[in-house]
Design an enzyme around this catalytic site. Structure first.
Site, PDB file in Angstrom:
ATOM      1  N   GLY A  15       0.538  -1.431  -0.153  1.00 28.68           N
ATOM      2  CA  GLY A  15      -0.220  -0.063   0.201  1.00 28.68           C
ATOM      3  C   GLY A  15       0.745   1.195  -0.144  1.00 28.68           C
ATOM      4  O   GLY A  15       2.129   1.699  -0.046  1.00 28.68           O
ATOM      5  N   ASP A  40      -5.419 -12.209   4.613  1.00 27.40           N
ATOM      6  CA  ASP A  40      -6.498 -11.301   4.393  1.00 27.40           C
ATOM      7  C   ASP A  40      -6.667 -10.962   6.130  1.00 27.40           C
ATOM      8  O   ASP A  40      -7.097 -12.147   6.561  1.00 27.40           O
ATOM      9  CB  ASP A  40      -7.614 -12.078   3.786  1.00 27.40           C
ATOM     10  N   ILE A  41      -7.018 -10.467   6.296  1.00 26.93           N
ATOM     11  CA  ILE A  41      -6.834 -10.086   7.788  1.00 26.93           C
ATOM     12  C   ILE A  41      -8.506 -10.318   8.345  1.00 26.93           C
ATOM     13  O   ILE A  41      -8.384 -10.334   9.874  1.00 26.93           O
ATOM     14  CB  ILE A  41      -6.426  -8.554   9.023  1.00 26.93           C
ATOM     15  N   TYR A 131     -16.594   4.999   8.579  1.00 25.40           N
ATOM     16  CA  TYR A 131     -15.409   4.550   8.554  1.00 25.40           C
ATOM     17  C   TYR A 131     -14.722   4.986   9.200  1.00 25.40           C
ATOM     18  O   TYR A 131     -13.252   4.608  10.259  1.00 25.40           O
ATOM     19  CB  TYR A 131     -14.526   5.468   7.329  1.00 25.40           C
ATOM     20  N   LYS A 135     -12.859   2.856  12.722  1.00 22.03           N
ATOM     21  CA  LYS A 135     -11.907   3.008  12.854  1.00 22.03           C
ATOM     22  C   LYS A 135     -11.581   2.916  14.745  1.00 22.03           C
ATOM     23  O   LYS A 135     -10.856   2.549  15.042  1.00 22.03           O
ATOM     24  CB  LYS A 135     -10.422   3.762  11.995  1.00 22.03           C
TER      25      LYS A 135
HETATM   26  N1  LIG Z   1      -4.938   7.571   2.805  1.00 23.28           N
HETATM   27  C1  LIG Z   1      -4.998   8.626   3.625  1.00 23.28           C
HETATM   28  O1  LIG Z   1      -5.074   9.612   3.234  1.00 23.28           O
HETATM   29  C2  LIG Z   1      -5.285   8.126   4.755  1.00 23.28           C
HETATM   30  C3  LIG Z   1      -5.670   9.189   6.328  1.00 23.28           C
HETATM   31  C4  LIG Z   1      -6.127   8.966   7.568  1.00 23.28           C
HETATM   32  C5  LIG Z   1      -4.757   7.658   7.645  1.00 23.28           C
HETATM   33  N2  LIG Z   1      -4.907   6.466   6.987  1.00 23.28           N
HETATM   34  C6  LIG Z   1      -5.161   5.438   7.622  1.00 23.28           C
HETATM   35  O2  LIG Z   1      -3.513   4.552   7.038  1.00 23.28           O
HETATM   36  C7  LIG Z   1      -3.428   3.492   6.770  1.00 23.28           C
HETATM   37  C8  LIG Z   1      -2.412   2.845   5.590  1.00 23.28           C
HETATM   38  O3  LIG Z   1      -3.091   3.506   4.391  1.00 23.28           O
HETATM   39  P1  LIG Z   1      -2.946   3.930   2.534  1.00 23.28           P
HETATM   40  O4  LIG Z   1      -3.361   4.740   1.897  1.00 23.28           O
HETATM   41  O5  LIG Z   1      -1.266   3.649   2.685  1.00 23.28           O
HETATM   42  O6  LIG Z   1      -3.611   2.749   2.615  1.00 23.28           O
HETATM   43  P2  LIG Z   1      -3.631   1.658   1.261  1.00 23.28           P
HETATM   44  O7  LIG Z   1      -2.382   3.031   0.332  1.00 23.28           O
HETATM   45  O8  LIG Z   1      -5.015   1.631   0.606  1.00 23.28           O
HETATM   46  O9  LIG Z   1      -2.941   0.592   1.500  1.00 23.28           O
HETATM   47  C9  LIG Z   1      -3.710  -0.472   2.311  1.00 23.28           C
HETATM   48  C10 LIG Z   1      -2.757  -1.493   2.310  1.00 23.28           C
HETATM   49  O10 LIG Z   1      -3.461  -2.925   2.390  1.00 23.28           O
HETATM   50  C11 LIG Z   1      -4.249  -3.726   2.199  1.00 23.28           C
HETATM   51  N3  LIG Z   1      -5.458  -4.087   2.379  1.00 23.28           N
HETATM   52  C12 LIG Z   1      -6.575  -4.195   2.374  1.00 23.28           C
HETATM   53  N4  LIG Z   1      -7.356  -4.804   3.164  1.00 23.28           N
HETATM   54  C13 LIG Z   1      -6.641  -6.295   4.116  1.00 23.28           C
HETATM   55  C14 LIG Z   1      -6.935  -7.186   4.442  1.00 23.28           C
HETATM   56  N5  LIG Z   1      -8.344  -7.492   4.414  1.00 23.28           N
HETATM   57  N6  LIG Z   1      -6.152  -7.754   4.886  1.00 23.28           N
HETATM   58  C15 LIG Z   1      -4.868  -7.979   4.224  1.00 23.28           C
HETATM   59  N7  LIG Z   1      -4.566  -6.390   3.590  1.00 23.28           N
HETATM   60  C16 LIG Z   1      -5.916  -5.611   3.173  1.00 23.28           C
HETATM   61  C17 LIG Z   1      -3.818  -3.463   0.762  1.00 23.28           C
HETATM   62  O11 LIG Z   1      -4.133  -5.068  -0.436  1.00 23.28           O
HETATM   63  P3  LIG Z   1      -5.101  -3.978  -1.184  1.00 23.28           P
HETATM   64  O12 LIG Z   1      -3.052  -3.363  -2.780  1.00 23.28           O
HETATM   65  O13 LIG Z   1      -4.188  -5.892  -3.013  1.00 23.28           O
HETATM   66  O14 LIG Z   1      -5.685  -4.275  -1.461  1.00 23.28           O
HETATM   67  C18 LIG Z   1      -2.363  -2.868   0.740  1.00 23.28           C
HETATM   68  O15 LIG Z   1      -1.768  -3.146   0.260  1.00 23.28           O
HETATM   69  C19 LIG Z   1      -4.795   2.521   6.617  1.00 23.28           C
HETATM   70  O16 LIG Z   1      -4.770   1.783   7.644  1.00 23.28           O
HETATM   71  C20 LIG Z   1      -5.818   3.857   6.679  1.00 23.28           C
HETATM   72  O17 LIG Z   1      -7.129   3.700   7.757  1.00 23.28           O
HETATM   73  C21 LIG Z   1      -5.066   6.560   5.542  1.00 23.28           C
END
Ligand SMILES: NC(=O)c1ccc[n+]([C@@H]2O[C@H](COP(=O)([O-])OP(=O)(O)OC[C@H]3O[C@@H](n4cnc5c(N)ncnc54)[C@H](OP(=O)(O)O)[C@@H]3O)[C@@H](O)[C@H]2O)c1
Length: 293
Positions: A15, A40-41, A131, A135
């Protein structure tokens, strides 16, 4: 006292944040990075089996169902991924007596629409959408299960890899819209602290060397509206575009967003580990590394 960690299970390694965590952690630790297809978690027993066969010293969970509007349409999946799967991870960590690093969000706040000052970790959360609720429930599942945890709350992430499940991060979306349409409308009444995943990963790497467990806000310094963020992106990249500020009423979405969810990294400051830059400096670094400037 520092905790001895040599093997880390990193969930969500491909990710946006996960990619930068791999880069930062790989020199000091053995990393286990199973893909979603492999682990898959939400498959609780398989996760337990995997951990019991691979015995990591620490688990980092970046995985989430975080497409905010999709979460609103599908609360079951939101709670499955963001709450119950996290509860399962916490229980596994308790059984093995290892710490859990879990990535949460600034969206655990937002209910106070008049708020104008950054939230610290002691502030009472109040999410405004499914969401954020799912969380926050995940956070509480960790807190009542485990003592050794780091709950990290970042905000508005942008990283070189881009988010999975969304086509662009905000920076790339702005540049794409400017190029394709020549005009962009962005909300000017929602406030955040845009955060570069590379810096976030570096700060997480420092934090896990300690045993100062707890909740940590981890965002860039300073704050801006999404409109101001877009304006700065165009300014720094010299992009000619017709940029128009709009209110959230003019820009309706399925899920409500917080008007103000700016965080202060108080707990990091308290332990002398707040290395996060101002958001404008972080943005400049990102734009350079991505080759935009
Ligand atoms: N993006 C934002 O702006 C933001 C802001 C605040 C907080 N956050 C938090 O920061 C964290 C990381 O965000 P990010 O932008 O890096 O997210 P991301 O790019 O969507 O990465 C999430 C990763 O988790 C994997 N994943 C999804 N569902 C899963 C499951 N059921 N089991 C195992 N792996 C799974 C995805 O796999 P695939 O690649 O195969 O889909 C991806 O590799 C998240 O917890 C999010 O809630 C994000």
């Amino acid at each position: 006292m520092e905790t001895k960690i040599s093997k880390i299970l990193l969930i969500g390694a491909d990710g946006q944040l996960g990619t930068d965590l791999v880069k930062v952690l790989t020199k000091d630790y053995e990393l286990l990075c199973p893909s979603l297809a492999k682990l898959d978690i939400t498959h609780f027993e398989k996760v337990k089996e995997y951990v019991n066969q691979n015995f990591p010293d620490l688990i980092i969970n970046t995985a989430a169902f975080h497409q905010t509007d999709e979460c609103e349409k599908n609360p079951e999946k939101s709670f499955l991924v963001n709450t119950f799967a996290v509860k399962n991870l916490a229980e596994i960590c308790r059984e093995r007596n290892i710490p859990l690093v879990h990535i949460s969000t600034d969206y655990v706040f937002g209910l106070d629409e008049k708020r104008k000052t950054p939230y610290i970790e002691e502030d009472l959360p109040g999410p405004v959408n499914i969401y954020g609720i799912s969380k926050l429930a995940g956070e509480y599942c960790i807190r009542y299960t485990l003592e050794k945890y780091f709950i990290i709350r970042p905000a508005a992430l942008f990283g070189i890899a881009g988010p999975k499940g969304k086509k662009y991060n905000f920076v790339e979306l702005m540049l794409y819209l400017a190029k394709e349409k020549g005009k962009v409308r962005v909300k000017n009444d929602e406030w955040t602290s845009p955060t570069y995943t590379k810096e976030l990963a570096e700060n997480i790497a420092e934090l896990i060397k300690t045993d100062k467990y707890g909740i940590y806000h981890m965002t860039s310094q300073g704050e801006c509206s999404w409109y101001e963020f877009a304006k700065k992106i165009f300014e720094l990249t010299n992009t000619k575009v017709n940029l128009k500020p709009v209110s959230s009423e003019e820009f309706p979405t399925i899920a409500k967003r917080p008007k103000y969810s700016v965080l202060e990294n108080k707990h990091l400051k308290d332990i002398g580990l707040d290395k996060m830059s101002h958001w404008e400096d972080a943005l400049k670094k990102y734009l350079k590394e991505k080759g935009h400037i």
